[in-house]
Design an enzyme around this catalytic site. Structure first.
Site, PDB file in Angstrom:
ATOM      1  N   GLU A 172       0.848  -1.197   0.000  1.00  0.00           N
ATOM      2  CA  GLU A 172       0.000   0.000   0.000  1.00  0.00           C
ATOM      3  C   GLU A 172       0.879   1.240   0.000  1.00  0.00           C
ATOM      4  OE1 GLU A 172      -2.850   2.408   3.099  1.00  0.00           O
ATOM      5  OE2 GLU A 172      -3.122   0.231   2.991  1.00  0.00           O
ATOM      6  N   ASP A 174       0.291   5.266   0.305  1.00  0.00           N
ATOM      7  CA  ASP A 174      -0.628   6.376   0.541  1.00  0.00           C
ATOM      8  C   ASP A 174      -0.074   7.608  -0.162  1.00  0.00           C
ATOM      9  OD1 ASP A 174      -2.167   4.722   2.126  1.00  0.00           O
ATOM     10  OD2 ASP A 174      -1.171   5.323   3.981  1.00  0.00           O
ATOM     11  N   GLU A 177      -3.083  11.304   2.644  1.00  0.00           N
ATOM     12  CA  GLU A 177      -4.218  11.216   3.555  1.00  0.00           C
ATOM     13  C   GLU A 177      -4.331  12.567   4.242  1.00  0.00           C
ATOM     14  OE1 GLU A 177      -4.794   6.777   5.174  1.00  0.00           O
ATOM     15  OE2 GLU A 177      -2.826   7.616   5.663  1.00  0.00           O
TER      16      GLU A 177
END
Length: 674
Positions: A172, A174, A177
């Site tokens: 994953e 990101d 965020e």
């Protein structure tokens, strides 16, 4: 003797090409990296609704948190993707492994009361390396919600879970965020200006699958405090995922970079909005975030709880080379008694890298041009270190051109001028030139006493040597009193022979190739034909296949490969590397053989799941194709024999799969003469 100009036609085309304006990542500059947009993961949301060929709305696999993703909470309005959160008390079936208050037990299906619904859309297509950018406006509400733009792998546990090497179960990235209102410490709580750009992974360690979270692993954590409030306007958020590094950008400015250790899985791209502090609470016994029935807020929903996305673009970087700030070189005069330091920048491409073939790294040419294009290459210098694992994907290199003896610009024929032209060979087989040469380089000084090179002669004109032996070539530069008599060598087929900077040839395997010498002054060339024969004084080697165990880390020797094939640093039978087929593709190499001779081809292979297969083949040797299949999920060795035809001196060795759903590995191939 052959005296000609090296790659004249190719350099002419490269230096006179005109490139049309293209859309590229925010902050990037025209004429540098070539970008190719990926239409299956790019959208400007102008069609009036979600494009079903690109997006999946609220995929069921995401409904594992303390809220529900609902398709009605993600939609297109006024040319923008809108993801909104609504306060809706409801129940949802939930696989609860903490139903008895103890984490990690067997799960039971429970009906869980939840208080909010939100939206999430992900791309149907997956990708790994490339540049991902979106223009996003955060939500007005704070704290409580977190607009997110991220990449994640799906389908875990994968079929290769029980294979050797460090297994990666989940990846994953990101990209951003926003507005998480996270805690950096008990006395340091994020406000709306703080944003996170983190990495998550689930990997195998000591036989166990463990989470690698950012706060426990600082090299996966990237916190950025923005000079703006993301709730009040649109800003661009981006990441470039390369095989060696992951780099984040906000409004075109780099905000951080980390080594790419585990993020090589194919990943979906996703926009979502989740709950954060005050709307959820941490359940320490179950080690998870749970709904917060003590603080169910309805004010502001959904009007103040809508994130918006103006566009999303995904690009693949194409192999590129350029000189930054060309004006500094065009506005400076350089003496022909000195040197010129030039910084060359390059990008190997999202899926490729700088090869050690032909140019042996990044090469910089000082060329003479006129209105018709290239006249000659005047000087040339290269950096072979740009082919190493640490540098081959992208970077900068400072190259120094020795200007000794270069004719001053003022003494060139009318209409002639100097230019800088960087170049390299890509692992995809292409020669990569700058989109435009840096023209009008000013060389000053006197030409008095300079004697130009007029030619070069390489002897012997033809040479024959056996495998493992060496031969010294001799280059004679004309005239004998030339000011710059330096030369460099290269070999056409590095599988057959190699050559060092002094002209010493080393025979590697049977076959024929050509060694070329080039003068630095004037780039005159001559060549020698090299024939390599079998070494009859030693028994045949166990492997007559170049890079048979893939320990080079690339497919340069397997240069006829096709499809979804790569070299990976896991699942090796021996050593540290193996070839990997992620679906349909093949590792292919043409090897030298003798006519009317029987050979045995051996290799190790395995597949990711029962019912799959991968093939080892011998073709184009003068007889019927020979094929054998690997069907086991554990490495097994297979062998096949074939006999060459009366006129055949080469054969094609193949490790391939024709099924896009199959995954397979191969290693330690060898061929022996019977």
């Amino acid at each position: 003797m052959t005296n000609n100009y090296l790659n004249a036609a190719a350099l002419l085309l490269a230096s006179t090409a005109v490139t049309a304006e293209v859309i590229r990542p925010t902050g990037s500059t025209a004429g540098q990296v070539r970008w190719q947009e990926q239409g299956n993961r790019s959208d400007d949301f102008e069609s009036g609704s979600l494009n079903p060929s690109i997006w999946q709305n609220a995929p069921a696999s995401l409904n594992v948190g303390a809220w529900t993703f609902d398709p009605s909470n993600a939609y297109v309005s006024n040319g923008r993707l809108v993801i909104e959160t609504t306060q809706e008390t409801h129940t949802r079936a939930f696989q609860d492994s903490c139903w008895d208050g103890v984490a990690g037990g067997s799960s039971q299906t429970v009906q869980r009361q939840l208080f909010y619904k939100s939206g999430a859309v992900r791309t149907s297509a997956e990708g790994v390396y490339g540049f991902y950018e979106a223009k996003i406006k955060g939500v007005e509400m704070f704290p409580g919600l977190s607009p997110a733009f991220w990449l994640y792998s799906d389908g875990h546990p994968f079929g290769d879970r029980n294979q050797p090497g460090q297994y990666v179960d989940y990846s994953e990235i990101d990209i951003v965020e926003l507005q998480q209102a996270d805690w950096r410490s008990p006395t340091d709580v994020d406000d709306q200006f703080d944003m996170d750009h983190n990495l998550h992974a689930r990997v195998e360690e000591n036989g166990q699958i463990v989470w690698k979270r950012p706060k426990q692993n600082p090299d996966q954590l990237l916190h950025y405090r923005a000079p703006f409030d993301p709730r009040l306007g649109f800003h661009t958020y981006a990441v470039e995922n390369r095989p060696d590094r992951i780099t984040w950008y906000v409004d075109g400015k780099e905000v951080g970079s980390q080594v790419n250790k585990w993020w090589h899985r194919p990943m979906h791209m996703i926009f979502s909005q989740g709950l954060r502090r005050q709307l959820i609470k941490y359940n320490a016994a179950c080690q998870r975030a749970d709904p917060n029935p003590d603080n169910v807020v309805s004010a502001g929903f959904p009007n103040q709880a809508r994130m918006q996305v103006e566009y999303v673009k995904v690009w693949k970087a194409q192999p590129s080379v350029w000189i930054e700030q060309p004006n500094q070189y065009q506005s400076t005069s350089y003496s022909n008694t000195g040197s010129m330091d030039v910084t060359v920048s390059y990008h190997g491409g999202s899926d490729y890298f700088v090869s050690n073939d032909t140019y042996n790294g990044i090469t910089l040419n000082l060329i003479e041009k006129n209105a018709n294009g290239l006249v000659r290459v005047v000087k040339s210098v290269n950096d072979a270190s740009t082919t190493t694992d640490a540098k081959k994907y992208a970077g900068d290199t400072e190259l120094t051109i020795n200007l000794s003896g270069v004719t001053p610009t003022a003494q060139l024929p009318s209409g002639h001028f100097y230019a800088l032209a960087p170049v390299f060979k890509s692992s995809n087989g292409s020669i990569i030139y700058a989109q435009s040469a840096v023209a009008d380089i000013k060389i000053t000084g006197s030409n008095t006493g300079n004697v130009s090179v007029t030619g070069v002669n390489l002897t012997p004109a033809n040479t024959s040597l056996s495998v493992g032996s060496t031969k010294q070539l001799n280059a004679s530069v004309s005239p004998s009193n030339a000011s710059d008599k330096s030369v460099y060598y290269y070999v056409d087929d590095t599988r057959v022979a190699s050559v060092n900077n002094g002209g010493l040839v080393t025979a590697k395997k049977q076959g024929t190739t050509r060694v070329t010498v080039t003068t630095n002054d004037g780039t005159f060339t001559d060549f020698t034909n090299v024939t390599v024969t079998a070494n009859t004084t030693t028994p045949p080697a166990e492997s007559g296949i170049e890079d048979a165990s893939f320990e080079s880390g690339n497919l340069n020797r397997w240069n006829k490969s096709w499809g979804n094939v790569s070299v990976v640093s896991n699942n090796a039978k021996s050593g540290s590397k193996a070839v990997y087929l992620n679906g349909s593709g093949g590792a292919v190499q043409i090897i030298a053989v003798e006519p009317n001779t029987t050979y045995t081809l051996k290799g190790w292979g395995k597949v990711s799941a029962k019912g799959q297969n991968v093939q080892m083949m011998a073709k184009d040797f003068g007889g019927s194709n020979r094929t054998i299949k690997f069907t086991s999920t554990a490495y097994t060795q297979k062998s096949l024999t074939f006999t060459t035809g009366s006129n055949n001196t080469t054969a094609k060795i193949i490790f391939a799969s024709g099924n896009k759903a199959f995954k397979s590995w191969g290693d330690d191939f060898s061929i022996t003469k019977q």
